[in-house]
Design a protein around this motif. Sequence first.
Motif, short mmCIF file in Angstrom:
data_model
loop_
_atom_site.label_atom_id
_atom_site.label_comp_id
_atom_site.label_asym_id
_atom_site.label_seq_id
_atom_site.Cartn_x
_atom_site.Cartn_y
_atom_site.Cartn_z
N THR A 1 32.23 -53.46 27.24
CA THR A 1 31.95 -53.99 25.91
C THR A 1 30.51 -53.68 25.54
O THR A 1 29.59 -53.86 26.34
CB THR A 1 32.21 -55.51 25.86
OG1 THR A 1 33.58 -55.74 26.19
CG2 THR A 1 31.95 -56.06 24.46
N TYR A 2 30.34 -53.18 24.32
CA TYR A 2 29.03 -52.87 23.79
C TYR A 2 28.66 -53.88 22.71
O TYR A 2 29.53 -54.34 21.97
CB TYR A 2 29.03 -51.47 23.15
CG TYR A 2 29.07 -50.34 24.14
CD1 TYR A 2 27.94 -49.98 24.86
CD2 TYR A 2 30.24 -49.62 24.34
CE1 TYR A 2 27.96 -48.94 25.76
CE2 TYR A 2 30.28 -48.56 25.24
CZ TYR A 2 29.13 -48.23 25.95
OH TYR A 2 29.16 -47.19 26.84
N PRO A 3 27.36 -54.18 22.56
CA PRO A 3 26.89 -55.11 21.54
C PRO A 3 26.70 -54.42 20.19
O PRO A 3 25.60 -54.40 19.63
CB PRO A 3 25.57 -55.61 22.11
CG PRO A 3 25.04 -54.41 22.87
CD PRO A 3 26.27 -53.74 23.43
N ALA A 4 27.79 -53.83 19.67
CA ALA A 4 27.70 -53.07 18.42
C ALA A 4 29.09 -52.94 17.82
O ALA A 4 30.09 -53.17 18.49
CB ALA A 4 27.10 -51.70 18.68
N THR B 1 31.63 -59.89 18.20
CA THR B 1 30.55 -59.17 17.50
C THR B 1 30.28 -57.81 18.14
O THR B 1 29.34 -57.13 17.74
CB THR B 1 29.25 -60.00 17.52
OG1 THR B 1 28.88 -60.22 18.88
CG2 THR B 1 29.42 -61.32 16.79
N GLY B 2 31.10 -57.41 19.11
CA GLY B 2 30.90 -56.14 19.80
C GLY B 2 32.12 -55.25 19.74
O GLY B 2 33.02 -55.44 18.91
N THR B 3 32.15 -54.30 20.65
CA THR B 3 33.23 -53.31 20.71
C THR B 3 33.60 -53.06 22.17
O THR B 3 32.71 -52.85 23.01
CB THR B 3 32.78 -51.98 20.08
OG1 THR B 3 32.47 -52.22 18.72
CG2 THR B 3 33.87 -50.92 20.18
N THR C 1 24.35 -49.24 26.40
CA THR C 1 23.85 -50.56 26.02
C THR C 1 22.35 -50.47 25.70
O THR C 1 21.91 -51.00 24.68
CB THR C 1 24.11 -51.58 27.15
OG1 THR C 1 25.53 -51.67 27.35
CG2 THR C 1 23.57 -52.94 26.79
#
Length: 167
Positions: free
Chosen positions: A9-12, A119-121, A160
């Motif tokens: 999971t990425y924060p974007a 809120t991520g992907t 990340t």
Amino acid sequence: MKTFGTEHTYPATPEQVRAMLADPAFRERVAHAQGVVGVEVQVDPPDAAGSPAVPFTLVCRTEQDTSGLPAIARKFVGATTTSVVTETWHSPEAATVTIEAPGQPISSSGTVTLTPEGTGTTHTVEVKVTVKIPVVGGKLEALVVDALAAGYRIEHETGTAWLEGTR
């Protein structure tokens, strides 16, 4: 045949992650973090990172030193090996991926998906790995799966940091 799968999971947003994955500078950064000997990245069309809705194909050719591999693997691949990863993004959130080792009896293919997660992907990769060598093919497939796991772990760490502004 062995199956490899990973989720990170990425924060974007998916659009931001896809733009990162389409950026040759990002792919070169990942390759260097993975310790490759050489890397060449091509994206078609070249401006895909700036156009999240445009389908694109990314080809990343790397050369790796095999000194850290078990002797059985080095016997087949030599002192260095080349891998060619081709991602064909047909939609903003899905791609097919092939991973080839030119001149070697190794083939891998599968899918890459980007899924919104809070809120991520979530970046999901699923690949089938085949090594066509009698008797030792299964052992070599396991080595390829381990290398894929390590490579995608480094890609996630680098991604990340990239998304947080470290470029």
